[in-house]
Design a protein around this motif. Structure first.
Motif, PDB file in Angstrom:
ATOM      1  N   GLN A 161      -7.775  -3.238  -8.003  1.00  0.00           N
ATOM      2  CA  GLN A 161      -7.184  -1.912  -8.099  1.00  0.00           C
ATOM      3  C   GLN A 161      -6.324  -1.654  -6.872  1.00  0.00           C
ATOM      4  N   PHE A 162      -5.270  -0.853  -7.057  1.00  0.00           N
ATOM      5  CA  PHE A 162      -4.388  -0.547  -5.937  1.00  0.00           C
ATOM      6  C   PHE A 162      -5.182   0.093  -4.800  1.00  0.00           C
ATOM      7  N   ALA A 163      -4.791  -0.230  -3.576  1.00  0.00           N
ATOM      8  CA  ALA A 163      -5.420   0.389  -2.411  1.00  0.00           C
ATOM      9  C   ALA A 163      -5.184   1.890  -2.442  1.00  0.00           C
ATOM     10  N   ARG A 164      -6.185   2.661  -2.002  1.00  0.00           N
ATOM     11  CA  ARG A 164      -6.063   4.111  -1.958  1.00  0.00           C
ATOM     12  C   ARG A 164      -5.424   4.526  -0.640  1.00  0.00           C
ATOM     13  N   ASP A 165      -4.395   5.360  -0.734  1.00  0.00           N
ATOM     14  CA  ASP A 165      -3.750   5.918   0.448  1.00  0.00           C
ATOM     15  C   ASP A 165      -4.778   6.766   1.196  1.00  0.00           C
ATOM     16  N   PRO A 166      -5.117   6.427   2.445  1.00  0.00           N
ATOM     17  CA  PRO A 166      -6.150   7.179   3.163  1.00  0.00           C
ATOM     18  C   PRO A 166      -5.804   8.659   3.357  1.00  0.00           C
ATOM     19  N   LEU A 167      -4.519   9.011   3.343  1.00  0.00           N
ATOM     20  CA  LEU A 167      -4.133  10.404   3.557  1.00  0.00           C
ATOM     21  C   LEU A 167      -4.180  11.223   2.279  1.00  0.00           C
ATOM     22  N   SER A 168      -3.663  10.659   1.187  1.00  0.00           N
ATOM     23  CA  SER A 168      -3.570  11.429  -0.057  1.00  0.00           C
ATOM     24  C   SER A 168      -4.669  11.100  -1.059  1.00  0.00           C
ATOM     25  N   GLU A 169      -5.369   9.964  -0.821  1.00  0.00           N
ATOM     26  CA  GLU A 169      -6.385   9.467  -1.754  1.00  0.00           C
ATOM     27  C   GLU A 169      -5.779   8.975  -3.063  1.00  0.00           C
ATOM     28  N   HIS A 178       8.857   0.859   2.913  1.00  0.00           N
ATOM     29  CA  HIS A 178       8.891   2.029   3.781  1.00  0.00           C
ATOM     30  C   HIS A 178       7.946   1.860   4.962  1.00  0.00           C
ATOM     31  N   ILE A 179       8.445   2.218   6.126  1.00  0.00           N
ATOM     32  CA  ILE A 179       7.612   2.125   7.314  1.00  0.00           C
ATOM     33  C   ILE A 179       6.507   3.177   7.292  1.00  0.00           C
ATOM     34  N   ASP A 180       6.678   4.215   6.457  1.00  0.00           N
ATOM     35  CA  ASP A 180       5.632   5.228   6.329  1.00  0.00           C
ATOM     36  C   ASP A 180       4.310   4.618   5.876  1.00  0.00           C
ATOM     37  N   ARG A 181       4.375   3.530   5.122  1.00  0.00           N
ATOM     38  CA  ARG A 181       3.141   2.897   4.670  1.00  0.00           C
ATOM     39  C   ARG A 181       2.341   2.383   5.861  1.00  0.00           C
ATOM     40  N   LEU A 182       3.047   1.922   6.900  1.00  0.00           N
ATOM     41  CA  LEU A 182       2.343   1.473   8.100  1.00  0.00           C
ATOM     42  C   LEU A 182       1.574   2.626   8.731  1.00  0.00           C
ATOM     43  N   SER A 183       2.156   3.823   8.686  1.00  0.00           N
ATOM     44  CA  SER A 183       1.485   4.991   9.243  1.00  0.00           C
ATOM     45  C   SER A 183       0.292   5.397   8.391  1.00  0.00           C
ATOM     46  N   ARG A 184       0.483   5.370   7.066  1.00  0.00           N
ATOM     47  CA  ARG A 184      -0.589   5.813   6.176  1.00  0.00           C
ATOM     48  C   ARG A 184      -1.800   4.885   6.217  1.00  0.00           C
TER      49      ARG A 184
END
Length: 448
Positions: A161-169, A178-184
């Motif tokens: 399953q796709f990894a869950r974004d720790p910020l948005s779930e 996107h470099i934003d993924r590195l932050s998330r």
């Protein structure tokens, strides 16, 4: 030997002083499919090994299949009495394990450098190639780059399953760079990087790759090829452990999604003489062209190393920057062998064909064998992709064809060792046949 024992003993004692809560150390080595095997030693027994006591493990542990079983390979496994073989501790690799629930250490072991090295042990194969090059006055400098995917820790009926974004779930199901993924995902990525550094690995650049939840981590350049491959192997182990600790599953599987890019192992190699001169840059870069020609000539005969399993062949072609023919080019990521733009001092090749789950010791050994062969044969390569987008030579795209192409190629047998080639090819053939011994749901849908 006495000097090495004293150095190892000092390393173990220093480790015990710095980590008094560690009671056990995992002594580990990489088998043919690229999995770690070994034993968990009490720390006080490790001192005895460091002081010179024998360290023995079954020789045939190197021959394990992907699922851990043994195959009948010549006289090995079922007709040799399953003998032990000597191993030695690899200096400088005793490090703490931070991703387990209890304090633990780990240290690499190997048969290379012992009185009777195992000819088909991956680290020994690379060690022999490097030793031969050193005798010729050729000194490689190497850097690995590894791509991997993050998945959710829980599987869905065995499927990732796709990894869950720790910020948005939310699921990180969008392919992007996107470099934003590195932050998330910074918490888990930072822990992976720091854990790798704690293992002595020089982590440099971290990149968000195209696939959803896909990343790439680069390592520093090393003038020790064995250590460079050690880094790649140890990074895979620590990264999987750190991911689980954070509720993710890290995988170096070559092609987890058909619709998204696969994960590769990119290897940068430059060659220097004893005075530090770049051999590839001499004589208007003519040796570079010869080295490329050698790489491309041997590439079709080393495919079981670069694509070590059924899934790895799925990665080739059909998506971004994955070749289906042996090719080369300047600043061209569609090529198997890319020549990055650089000054003469840092001129190098980037070998881009291997999958991320390939055995790093064997990948580097095969690349160096190709470079060595090219410098000896002094042939001109085919046209680069920059001049002809259709340039390239075919290579096998299925395991059994690949094994046949590898097993009887005289240069590969000479450069990597005939015993290793025979053992490796039979291991891959048996592993592939074992993989086929299951009827999946699609077969019932098609043929029931």
């Amino acid at each position: 030997m006495k000097s090495q024992s004293s150095t190892l003993l000092a390393e173990v004692r220093t480790f015990r002083q710095n980590h008094p809560d560690v009671r056990y150390v995992d002594l580990i080595a990489l088998d043919i499919p690229g999995h770690f095997y070994g034993k968990r030693y009490p720390i006080e027994m490790l001192e005895k090994v460091a002081a010179g006591s024998p360290l023995k493990l079954p020789q045939n542990a190197v021959l394990l299949g992907t699922q851990g079983g043994l195959f009948k390979i010549g006289d090995y496994c079922f007709h040799d009495g399953d003998p032990d073989a000597n191993r030695r501790l690899v200096p400088g690799t005793l490090k703490p394990v931070s991703w387990e629930s209890q304090p633990l250490g780990q240290m690499l072991i190997t048969s290379d450098g012992t009185d009777a090295p195992i000819e088909f042990e991956p680290r020994e194969v690379l060690a022999k190639v490097l030793e031969r090059l050193q005798h010729k006055g050729i000194h490689p400098v190497v850097a690995f780059e590894l791509e991997f995917y993050l998945f959710d820790k829980k599987l869905d009926n065995g499927l990732p399953q796709f990894a869950r974004d720790p910020l948005s779930e939310d699921a990180d199901d969008q392919p992007n760079l996107h470099i934003d993924r590195l932050s998330r995902f910074s918490e888990v990525l930072d822990d992976m990087a720091q854990t790798a550094k704690d293992q002595g690995i020089d982590i440099t650049v971290i990149t968000a790759e195209i696939g959803p939840g896909q990343f790439e981590i680069n390592f520093g350049h090393l003038d020790d090829g064995l250590r460079a491959a050690d880094w790649a192997a140890l990074f895979c182990r620590s990264t999987r452990g750190v991911a689980l600790k954070h509720g993710h599953r890290a995988s170096f599987m070559a092609k987890p999604y058909l619709q998204y890019p696969g994960s590769g192992m990119h290897v940068h190699v430059s060659l220097y003489d004893g005075a530090g001169n770049n051999l590839l840059a001499a004589h208007q870069q003519q040796p570079l062209r010869h080295a490329v020609a050698g790489c491309l000539e041997l590439l079709p005969h080393c495919m079981p190393i670069f694509s070590p399993n059924h899934n790895a062949f799925r990665r080739l072609g059909g998506t971004v920057n994955a070749a289906t023919r042996a090719s080369w080019g300047f600043e061209d990521r569609d090529a198997c062998v890319r020549i990055p733009e650089s000054d003469p001092r840092n001129l190098r090749i980037e070998h881009r064909l291997a999958s991320a789950d390939a055995n790093p010791y064997l990948v580097l050994a095969a690349i160096l064998a190709g470079l060595e062969h090219g410098l000896e044969a002094k042939r001109e390569p085919i046209a680069p992709l920059n001049e002809d987008r259709n340039s390239g030579t075919d290579f096998p795209l299925e395991m059994l064809d690949a094994v046949r192409a590898m097993q009887h190629q005289s240069v590969v047998r000479d450069k990597l060792g005939a015993e290793f080639v025979d053992v490796y090819c039979e291991n891959k053939r048996q592993d592939h046949l074992a993989f086929q011994q299951e009827i999946n749901a699609r077969e019932y849908r098609w043929f029931l």
